[in-house]
Design a protein around this motif. Structure first.
Motif, PDB file in Angstrom:
ATOM      1  N   LYS A 144      -6.834  -1.849  -2.979  1.00  0.00           N
ATOM      2  CA  LYS A 144      -6.831  -0.473  -3.194  1.00  0.00           C
ATOM      3  C   LYS A 144      -5.574   0.078  -2.970  1.00  0.00           C
ATOM      4  N   TYR A 145      -5.194   1.265  -3.936  1.00  0.00           N
ATOM      5  CA  TYR A 145      -3.899   1.854  -3.516  1.00  0.00           C
ATOM      6  C   TYR A 145      -4.077   3.429  -3.907  1.00  0.00           C
ATOM      7  N   GLU A 146      -3.398   4.052  -3.156  1.00  0.00           N
ATOM      8  CA  GLU A 146      -3.423   5.394  -3.364  1.00  0.00           C
ATOM      9  C   GLU A 146      -2.001   6.016  -3.200  1.00  0.00           C
ATOM     10  N   HIS A 147      -1.202   6.494  -4.294  1.00  0.00           N
ATOM     11  CA  HIS A 147      -1.982   6.758  -5.694  1.00  0.00           C
ATOM     12  C   HIS A 147      -0.914   6.345  -6.651  1.00  0.00           C
ATOM     13  N   ILE A 148      -1.161   5.545  -7.718  1.00  0.00           N
ATOM     14  CA  ILE A 148      -0.513   5.242  -8.923  1.00  0.00           C
ATOM     15  C   ILE A 148      -0.810   6.584 -10.082  1.00  0.00           C
ATOM     16  N   ASP A 149       0.560   7.086 -10.120  1.00  0.00           N
ATOM     17  CA  ASP A 149       0.249   8.239 -11.097  1.00  0.00           C
ATOM     18  C   ASP A 149       0.959   8.081 -12.424  1.00  0.00           C
ATOM     19  N   TYR A 150       1.817   6.985 -12.658  1.00  0.00           N
ATOM     20  CA  TYR A 150       2.790   6.854 -13.587  1.00  0.00           C
ATOM     21  C   TYR A 150       1.915   5.472 -14.417  1.00  0.00           C
ATOM     22  N   LEU A 151       1.288   5.819 -15.428  1.00  0.00           N
ATOM     23  CA  LEU A 151       0.212   4.783 -16.039  1.00  0.00           C
ATOM     24  C   LEU A 151       0.808   4.263 -17.220  1.00  0.00           C
ATOM     25  N   LEU A 189       1.703  -2.207  -0.107  1.00  0.00           N
ATOM     26  CA  LEU A 189       0.235  -2.450  -0.724  1.00  0.00           C
ATOM     27  C   LEU A 189      -0.562  -2.883   0.303  1.00  0.00           C
ATOM     28  N   LEU A 190      -0.031  -3.592   1.333  1.00  0.00           N
ATOM     29  CA  LEU A 190      -0.857  -4.309   2.415  1.00  0.00           C
ATOM     30  C   LEU A 190      -1.049  -3.154   3.348  1.00  0.00           C
ATOM     31  N   ASN A 191      -0.273  -2.317   3.629  1.00  0.00           N
ATOM     32  CA  ASN A 191      -0.688  -1.002   4.488  1.00  0.00           C
ATOM     33  C   ASN A 191      -1.835  -0.439   4.516  1.00  0.00           C
ATOM     34  N   GLN A 192      -2.263  -0.347   3.222  1.00  0.00           N
ATOM     35  CA  GLN A 192      -3.714   0.496   2.646  1.00  0.00           C
ATOM     36  C   GLN A 192      -4.725  -0.560   2.588  1.00  0.00           C
ATOM     37  N   VAL A 212      -4.927  -3.580   5.239  1.00  0.00           N
ATOM     38  CA  VAL A 212      -4.862  -4.427   6.242  1.00  0.00           C
ATOM     39  C   VAL A 212      -6.345  -4.811   6.712  1.00  0.00           C
ATOM     40  N   SER A 213      -7.357  -3.585   7.041  1.00  0.00           N
ATOM     41  CA  SER A 213      -8.656  -3.841   7.581  1.00  0.00           C
ATOM     42  C   SER A 213      -9.429  -4.462   6.631  1.00  0.00           C
ATOM     43  N   LYS A 214      -9.071  -4.492   5.357  1.00  0.00           N
ATOM     44  CA  LYS A 214      -9.930  -5.440   4.546  1.00  0.00           C
ATOM     45  C   LYS A 214      -9.741  -6.959   4.585  1.00  0.00           C
ATOM     46  N   TYR A 215      -8.668  -7.071   5.008  1.00  0.00           N
ATOM     47  CA  TYR A 215      -8.174  -8.735   4.633  1.00  0.00           C
ATOM     48  C   TYR A 215      -8.181  -9.127   6.136  1.00  0.00           C
ATOM     49  N   LEU A 216      -8.195  -8.290   7.139  1.00  0.00           N
ATOM     50  CA  LEU A 216      -8.175  -8.917   8.571  1.00  0.00           C
ATOM     51  C   LEU A 216      -9.310  -9.431   8.853  1.00  0.00           C
ATOM     52  N   LYS A 217      -9.636 -10.898   8.769  1.00  0.00           N
ATOM     53  CA  LYS A 217     -10.770 -11.495   8.772  1.00  0.00           C
ATOM     54  C   LYS A 217     -11.093 -11.821  10.196  1.00  0.00           C
ATOM     55  N   VAL A 228       6.179 -11.505   8.515  1.00  0.00           N
ATOM     56  CA  VAL A 228       5.988 -10.237   9.467  1.00  0.00           C
ATOM     57  C   VAL A 228       6.636  -9.077   8.887  1.00  0.00           C
ATOM     58  N   TYR A 229       5.804  -8.127   8.238  1.00  0.00           N
ATOM     59  CA  TYR A 229       6.246  -6.947   7.841  1.00  0.00           C
ATOM     60  C   TYR A 229       6.369  -5.836   8.858  1.00  0.00           C
ATOM     61  N   LYS A 230       7.431  -4.878   8.544  1.00  0.00           N
ATOM     62  CA  LYS A 230       7.654  -3.647   9.440  1.00  0.00           C
ATOM     63  C   LYS A 230       6.396  -2.920   9.440  1.00  0.00           C
ATOM     64  N   ASP A 231       6.144  -2.222  10.302  1.00  0.00           N
ATOM     65  CA  ASP A 231       5.118  -1.089  10.583  1.00  0.00           C
ATOM     66  C   ASP A 231       3.549  -2.058  10.535  1.00  0.00           C
ATOM     67  N   MET A 232       3.806  -3.255  10.830  1.00  0.00           N
ATOM     68  CA  MET A 232       2.267  -4.065  10.633  1.00  0.00           C
ATOM     69  C   MET A 232       2.018  -4.694  12.018  1.00  0.00           C
ATOM     70  N   ASP A 233       3.047  -4.499  13.013  1.00  0.00           N
ATOM     71  CA  ASP A 233       2.908  -5.044  14.357  1.00  0.00           C
ATOM     72  C   ASP A 233       2.771  -6.760  14.348  1.00  0.00           C
ATOM     73  N   GLY A 234       3.104  -7.094  13.338  1.00  0.00           N
ATOM     74  CA  GLY A 234       2.905  -8.808  13.437  1.00  0.00           C
ATOM     75  C   GLY A 234       1.540  -9.139  13.270  1.00  0.00           C
ATOM     76  N   ASP A 235       0.779  -8.689  12.640  1.00  0.00           N
ATOM     77  CA  ASP A 235      -0.574  -9.308  12.617  1.00  0.00           C
ATOM     78  C   ASP A 235      -0.657 -10.553  12.436  1.00  0.00           C
ATOM     79  N   ASP A 236      -1.494 -11.357  13.406  1.00  0.00           N
ATOM     80  CA  ASP A 236      -1.467 -12.794  13.159  1.00  0.00           C
ATOM     81  C   ASP A 236      -1.951 -13.508  11.431  1.00  0.00           C
TER      82      ASP A 236
END
Length: 352
Positions: free
Chosen positions: A11-18, A95-98, A100-105, A215-223
């Motif tokens: 999911k991503y918010e928002h894509i306005d140019y289609l 994209l992953l910033n929005q 993380v909770s979905k794919y953090l298994k 490891v991406y910035k702002d993601m705190d190095g999630d395993d």
């Protein structure tokens, strides 16, 4: 294209140019579209908005081939949320910033008990899709050959038949390659992400890992993100591996050594990989290097005619395919898929 049932959805918010999102063609496979719609609905899409395609160039994804990668997009009108479906994991930070909770298994616990014993083994979806696609190719071959029966010029008819058989043979082997890639990905996830309760032993390989993307910035190095990208690198290496090595890397962790336990089946599958290579790169001639690399100490192959007799094709001679030969390899690939699924079911405890 395989079923989207197990694709990633972001999911991503928002894509306005289609403007650069291409609408889905009206004649696109209806079953595929229905499965895609259901996939979006499972993630919260309410059914409004137009589904379209977005092309990603190959330099954006290490796991994409040279033609790039298509993802599918729909924007929900009432809140502007975009849903993006992809057969490949999309490792883009914003994209992953929005998501993380979905794919953090959650990780498996430390018990040795099977998970959801009554469920399906980890490659059963891949097996079902593969067998379904093989059946479709068999139907298509029959229809295409039937369509040229009315051609009176025998030479033209034979030329068209050769093209039909050659094209379908190449597509079937590509389907096999994709199936094996998808199955190996499930083994990687089982070993590296799910805790490897079944103690699978993957082949040792020297693989170059791209740590810049782990490891991406702002993601705190999630395993999980780190493991996911390692899986991506190992999988990418597997997909570039030569076919015989790829077959070994897929089957040996399952205690399924085809060179000893299913020698004839292995030979037939490799034979058709060679045939595909010769059709695509050697103008239908049985190439010495292709043959010796995959089947050492061999100077010919045998194929079936439509009269069920055996045709021997020597080195440098033109390959002659028949409908009977293609149906034979389709049946053998079905057997391979079923055997692989059985081995996974016996060896791997995880169920879905």
């Amino acid at each position: 294209m395989g079923s989207p049932k197990k694709w990633f959805v972001f999911k991503y918010e928002h894509i306005d140019y289609l403007d650069n999102i291409r609408p889905i063609e009206k004649d696109r496979n209806e079953e595929f579209l229905e499965e895609l719609k259901q996939l979006f609905k499972n993630e919260g899409w309410e059914g409004d908005g137009e589904i379209g395609e977005i092309w990603l160039p190959p330099f954006l994804l290490s796991s994409a081939n040279s033609v790039g990668h298509w993802v599918y997009h729909v924007k929900q009108q009432n809140n502007g949320t975009s849903f993006i479906a992809s057969s490949l994991y999309l490792p883009f930070p914003e994209l992953l910033n929005q998501n993380v909770s979905k794919y953090l298994k959650s990780k498996p616990d430390d018990t040795n008990e099977p998970v959801n014993v009554e469920g399906r083994n980890i490659i059963q979806y891949e097996v079902d899709d593969f067998k379904k696609d093989l059946h479709s190719y068999k139907d298509n071959i029959e229809k295409e050959l039937r369509a040229i029966n009315e051609i009176s010029n025998q030479k033209i008819k034979e030329e068209i038949e050769e093209k039909i058989l050659g094209y379908n043979q190449c597509m079937i082997i590509q389907l096999l390659q994709n199936f094996m890639d998808d199955c190996y990905l499930q083994l990687l996830i089982e070993v590296l992400e799910n805790g490897n309760k079944s103690k699978l032993k993957l082949a040792k390989k020297n693989i170059k890992l791209d740590f810049n993307k782990h490891v991406y910035k702002d993601m705190d190095g999630d395993d999980w993100l780190t493991i996911t990208n390692i899986i991506s690198d190992v999988w990418d290496d597997f997909k570039r591996t030569g076919f015989t090595d790829k077959l070994s890397r897929l089957t040996k962790p399952l205690d399924y050594e085809m060179s000893k336990q299913d020698k004839e089946l292995r030979h037939e599958i490799i034979k058709h990989v060679i045939i595909r290579n010769c059709i695509q790169h050697h103008n239908w001639q049985l190439d010495r290097d292709s043959l010796n690399f995959s089947l050492p100490n061999t100077d010919s192959i045998e194929v079936m005619s439509d009269e069920n007799s055996t045709i021997k094709i020597n080195m440098s001679k033109r390959i002659k395919l028949s409908k009977t030969e293609l149906y034979e390899i389709i049946d053998k690939l079905n057997l391979f898929a079923e055997t692989l699924s059985s081995r996974v079911g016996e060896k791997v405890k995880t169920r879905y």
